[in-house]
Design a protein around this motif. Sequence first.
Motif, PDB file in Angstrom:
ATOM      1  N   ILE A   1     -29.227  -5.790 -27.641  1.00  0.00           N
ATOM      2  CA  ILE A   1     -28.719  -6.232 -28.948  1.00  0.00           C
ATOM      3  C   ILE A   1     -28.722  -5.081 -29.943  1.00  0.00           C
ATOM      4  N   GLU A   2     -29.868  -4.411 -30.078  1.00  0.00           N
ATOM      5  CA  GLU A   2     -30.034  -3.413 -31.134  1.00  0.00           C
ATOM      6  C   GLU A   2     -29.326  -2.092 -30.807  1.00  0.00           C
ATOM      7  N   LEU A   3     -29.593  -1.569 -29.606  1.00  0.00           N
ATOM      8  CA  LEU A   3     -29.106  -0.236 -29.273  1.00  0.00           C
ATOM      9  C   LEU A   3     -27.644  -0.240 -28.837  1.00  0.00           C
ATOM     10  N   TYR A   4     -27.302  -1.165 -27.931  1.00  0.00           N
ATOM     11  CA  TYR A   4     -25.971  -1.110 -27.320  1.00  0.00           C
ATOM     12  C   TYR A   4     -24.916  -1.919 -28.065  1.00  0.00           C
ATOM     13  N   PHE A   5     -25.348  -2.880 -28.867  1.00  0.00           N
ATOM     14  CA  PHE A   5     -24.355  -3.662 -29.610  1.00  0.00           C
ATOM     15  C   PHE A   5     -24.319  -3.270 -31.083  1.00  0.00           C
ATOM     16  N   ILE A   6     -25.425  -3.429 -31.788  1.00  0.00           N
ATOM     17  CA  ILE A   6     -25.400  -3.212 -33.237  1.00  0.00           C
ATOM     18  C   ILE A   6     -25.206  -1.739 -33.579  1.00  0.00           C
ATOM     19  N   MET A   7     -25.832  -0.822 -32.836  1.00  0.00           N
ATOM     20  CA  MET A   7     -25.652   0.598 -33.130  1.00  0.00           C
ATOM     21  C   MET A   7     -24.207   1.036 -32.901  1.00  0.00           C
ATOM     22  N   ASN A   8     -23.576   0.530 -31.840  1.00  0.00           N
ATOM     23  CA  ASN A   8     -22.158   0.853 -31.619  1.00  0.00           C
ATOM     24  C   ASN A   8     -21.271   0.157 -32.634  1.00  0.00           C
ATOM     25  N   LEU A   9     -21.658  -1.054 -33.038  1.00  0.00           N
ATOM     26  CA  LEU A   9     -20.929  -1.733 -34.108  1.00  0.00           C
ATOM     27  C   LEU A   9     -21.022  -0.930 -35.399  1.00  0.00           C
ATOM     28  N   LEU A  10     -22.190  -0.335 -35.632  1.00  0.00           N
ATOM     29  CA  LEU A  10     -22.384   0.513 -36.811  1.00  0.00           C
ATOM     30  C   LEU A  10     -21.408   1.680 -36.801  1.00  0.00           C
ATOM     31  N   LEU A  11     -21.275   2.340 -35.657  1.00  0.00           N
ATOM     32  CA  LEU A  11     -20.339   3.462 -35.546  1.00  0.00           C
ATOM     33  C   LEU A  11     -18.906   2.999 -35.772  1.00  0.00           C
ATOM     34  N   ALA A  12     -18.557   1.833 -35.202  1.00  0.00           N
ATOM     35  CA  ALA A  12     -17.187   1.329 -35.360  1.00  0.00           C
ATOM     36  C   ALA A  12     -16.878   1.023 -36.816  1.00  0.00           C
ATOM     37  N   VAL A  13     -17.827   0.405 -37.515  1.00  0.00           N
ATOM     38  CA  VAL A  13     -17.618   0.061 -38.930  1.00  0.00           C
ATOM     39  C   VAL A  13     -17.503   1.322 -39.773  1.00  0.00           C
ATOM     40  N   VAL A  14     -18.390   2.293 -39.517  1.00  0.00           N
ATOM     41  CA  VAL A  14     -18.346   3.544 -40.283  1.00  0.00           C
ATOM     42  C   VAL A  14     -17.050   4.301 -39.994  1.00  0.00           C
ATOM     43  N   PHE A  15     -16.614   4.301 -38.735  1.00  0.00           N
ATOM     44  CA  PHE A  15     -15.365   4.975 -38.380  1.00  0.00           C
ATOM     45  C   PHE A  15     -14.178   4.335 -39.095  1.00  0.00           C
ATOM     46  N   ASP A  16     -14.145   3.008 -39.125  1.00  0.00           N
ATOM     47  CA  ASP A  16     -13.052   2.318 -39.812  1.00  0.00           C
ATOM     48  C   ASP A  16     -13.075   2.620 -41.311  1.00  0.00           C
ATOM     49  N   THR A  17     -14.268   2.572 -41.888  1.00  0.00           N
ATOM     50  CA  THR A  17     -14.398   2.888 -43.319  1.00  0.00           C
ATOM     51  C   THR A  17     -14.017   4.331 -43.598  1.00  0.00           C
ATOM     52  N   PHE A  18     -14.469   5.224 -42.722  1.00  0.00           N
ATOM     53  CA  PHE A  18     -14.169   6.648 -42.883  1.00  0.00           C
ATOM     54  C   PHE A  18     -12.668   6.880 -42.817  1.00  0.00           C
ATOM     55  N   ASN A  19     -12.015   6.234 -41.856  1.00  0.00           N
ATOM     56  CA  ASN A  19     -10.569   6.370 -41.698  1.00  0.00           C
ATOM     57  C   ASN A  19      -9.846   5.909 -42.953  1.00  0.00           C
ATOM     58  N   ASP A  20     -10.284   4.780 -43.497  1.00  0.00           N
ATOM     59  CA  ASP A  20      -9.668   4.248 -44.716  1.00  0.00           C
ATOM     60  C   ASP A  20      -9.918   5.172 -45.908  1.00  0.00           C
ATOM     61  N   ILE A  21     -11.136   5.723 -45.978  1.00  0.00           N
ATOM     62  CA  ILE A  21     -11.467   6.637 -47.082  1.00  0.00           C
ATOM     63  C   ILE A  21     -10.633   7.907 -46.995  1.00  0.00           C
ATOM     64  N   GLU A  22     -10.454   8.430 -45.774  1.00  0.00           N
ATOM     65  CA  GLU A  22      -9.645   9.633 -45.584  1.00  0.00           C
ATOM     66  C   GLU A  22      -8.214   9.407 -46.059  1.00  0.00           C
ATOM     67  N   LYS A  23      -7.680   8.234 -45.740  1.00  0.00           N
ATOM     68  CA  LYS A  23      -6.302   7.929 -46.138  1.00  0.00           C
ATOM     69  C   LYS A  23      -6.201   7.794 -47.653  1.00  0.00           C
ATOM     70  N   ARG A  24      -7.164   7.085 -48.255  1.00  0.00           N
ATOM     71  CA  ARG A  24      -7.145   6.927 -49.718  1.00  0.00           C
ATOM     72  C   ARG A  24      -7.364   8.255 -50.417  1.00  0.00           C
ATOM     73  N   LYS A  25      -8.205   9.110 -49.812  1.00  0.00           N
ATOM     74  CA  LYS A  25      -8.437  10.427 -50.402  1.00  0.00           C
ATOM     75  C   LYS A  25      -7.168  11.267 -50.355  1.00  0.00           C
ATOM     76  N   PHE A  26      -6.470  11.217 -49.237  1.00  0.00           N
ATOM     77  CA  PHE A  26      -5.207  11.952 -49.122  1.00  0.00           C
ATOM     78  C   PHE A  26      -4.185  11.436 -50.142  1.00  0.00           C
ATOM     79  N   LYS A  27      -4.098  10.116 -50.288  1.00  0.00           N
ATOM     80  CA  LYS A  27      -3.165   9.539 -51.255  1.00  0.00           C
ATOM     81  C   LYS A  27      -3.519   9.964 -52.675  1.00  0.00           C
ATOM     82  N   SER A  28      -4.808   9.900 -53.003  1.00  0.00           N
ATOM     83  CA  SER A  28      -5.243  10.271 -54.353  1.00  0.00           C
ATOM     84  C   SER A  28      -4.944  11.733 -54.657  1.00  0.00           C
ATOM     85  N   LEU A  29      -5.244  12.620 -53.696  1.00  0.00           N
ATOM     86  CA  LEU A  29      -4.991  14.043 -53.919  1.00  0.00           C
ATOM     87  C   LEU A  29      -3.497  14.333 -54.000  1.00  0.00           C
TER      88      LEU A  29
END
Length: 816
Positions: free
Chosen positions: A305-333
């Motif tokens: 639960i903790e290592l193989y599911f939630i930790m990988n879910l954490l990476l997926a959520v951060v990656f999605d957020t990071f991707n969205d932030i990168e796009k918004r940052k590019f648009k803003s600049l």
Amino acid sequence: MAVSMDDDVPLILTLDDSGSGASAPLDDLDREELPNENGGSYDVNDASSPAAGDCCARQGSARHNWEMNYQEAAIYLQEGENNDKFFTHPKNAKALAAYLFAHNHLFYLMELSTALLLLLLSLCEAPAVPMLRLGIFVHATLELFALIVVVFELSMKMRWLGFQTFIRHKRTMVKTCVLFVQFIEAIVVLVRQTSHVRITRALRCIFLVDCRYCGAVRRNLRQIFQSLPPFIDILLLLLFFMVIFAILGFYLFSPNHSDPYFNTLENSLVNLFVLLTTSNFPDVMMPSYARNPWSCVFFIVYLSIELYFIMNLLLAVVFDTFNDIEKRKFKSLLLHKRTAIQHAYRLLITKQRPSGISFKHFEGLLRFYKPRMCARERYLTFKALNQSNTPLVSLKDFYNFYEVVGLKWKAKRNREHWFDDLPRTAFLIFKGINILVNSRVFQYTMYTVVAVNGIWILVETFMLQGGNFFSRNVPWSYIVFLTIYGVELLLKTTGLGPVEYLSSGWNLFDFSVTLFAFLGLMALAFNMEPFYFIVVLRPLQLLRLFKLKKRYRNVLDTMFELFPRMASLGLTLLIFYYCFAIVGMEFFAGVVYPNCCNTSTVADSYRWVNHTVGNKTIVEEGYYYLNNFDNILNSFVTLFELTVVNDWYIIMEGVTSQTTHWSRLYFMIFYIVTMVVMTIIVAFILDAFVFRMNYTRKNQDSEEDNGIVLEKEITKQEVIGIIELYKRSSVPTETAQLQKIVLQMDKYGQMSTLFLGRRSRTKSDLSMKMYEEEIQEWYEEHSRKEETQTPSQEPAPAANSSLKPRSLRQRSQTVI
């Protein structure tokens, strides 16, 4: 496209002392036209302005006004490029002087040097690195000196921004508060002549983060903070399950008195936290597993639960957020740059020709924006922007300013190869070499040689025994393979020409590795033992094999593109290391030493015992006492070991046994912080690689490998016209390169010359293609926002112009 000189004879409209009235037209080509009223914000005229009837003085004033417009337009473009907020734009001549002082490389170097001095003082302050220890008076005086320099920097910034804007700038206010605290503490240390607990030293890194050269670090920190909300949500979910399993583990395993991991709820929680990093597995399971084999289900479920599911879910959520932030940052600049270009455009158009920017005013802009750009490059940049092939650059064309201004221009060679002008016999020889080195047979032959060399090195290394690995005799295989690489280098240099050969990144890499191999041969031949390490670099030749497969090339290209950003992410991680190292030194310096933790469960790792068995003295040494916080260097090594997380709990438990149980919070918080940063780094690598793969699929051409290339042809008539323009502008020194172009054309009997503009492709260029359809929607949305803001920002009617201060030109509209 010929250079138009008509732009130098407009109808000048200027204001006299009363604020109204028009002057007569000027017929001379040297006379200046007045900038558009929608111009600069600086009061450039003083009380000694000439009378309206003095034509020459009025012409000089107009020229001065234009120079101010050029400078202000360049500042707007720099603010767009650096993503500086427009409310920090200098508002008057006094602010402009401070702005120019604070925006030069000497000032930037002073900022950087001061910040590094403050950070490096931690090497000399208690607890200091033994060989670098300084007296309290010395390091306190150095600190005060550095802080006084920071005060000077902030005073210049306040003079430029003004007090109201200064206190609105959050980062500057944080820096000011930290400066105040540091100043008081430095004075206290100097007066008392003794150091005290100074956790606030960890805040010194703010001075480095605020430096101009650390803009990428600031963007990384901003991105980390923007990614925190979803990260915290998943982290709370992870901690929730951890607490549930800690309670369950306490009730299940605490009755087993031989199990030290779950005997209290605190130990249960701490050991499950460590288990999340797998550092104590399977040790933590063994006592309960020995008593009841079914207890393994508890640990399997927890890790699943903790290592193989939630930790990988954490990476997926951060990656999605990071991707969205990168796009918004590019648009803003992108939109920020567009707004900066609009501001600069308003400052460069004239009353007579509001539809575009003439070369004269574009050249004036580049003199301030890129002072080192020569006259030839200025004109080529102007022509590259001017897609409509008219005397004026329109706003639509000017929007491409940032993409074009970075091009490096070179004349296209009149001959295909460097040896075209040689005698026929020499030409045929070099032509044959050129055909040979460009053939696939030659390339795959060299790949085969590299592969054989790699296998030979592997076998040779495998057969070596311990001891001295470097023989006094040079191996014959070394000489053979180095000779082959040397011949290849010679053939490519003569067949392609030195310039073309070194223009390829792979060829430059081959040249460097071959040069190091030759230096290694010299080290072996002349028995220069300190330089034997160069020989170890031989296997780098194997990297050439990655050119064979496109996927490998994409991976390597992505790696090289990411290197600057990865360097900034590494510096960001070091800043966190510095903060935790200072806190660790303040609380844990000197607490860990040999045989220090005899009452803890990790005593064996810190035990240092020597005893005699027969005639031999046997030393049993646990080396973990070396992982301490006795100085800043040791602290950095310890923190890196904690980052790797292998057996990190031994360091934590050792320190805890010598201090208090609350010390565990330090190590757990450090793990969470590094987990955030490392997750961001992984997300960044994934985003960059996926982005490049998607771009490659969308654009199947090979254009990306050659960077951005633009061709422009200029005629002899154009060059002569530009030379005349510079002569009339009293800058004949700018014409040297232009005259060389004319002489070159005369030499070859040409009426025109073709120039190539090149620059490397950036991620911004890739993003422009990837988001091509969305960008048009962003522009339309941006235009609608501007239209809604414009009515409230319209300038006052001409009838009210007399209410304005005399000679104060209206400031261009700023849309933030």
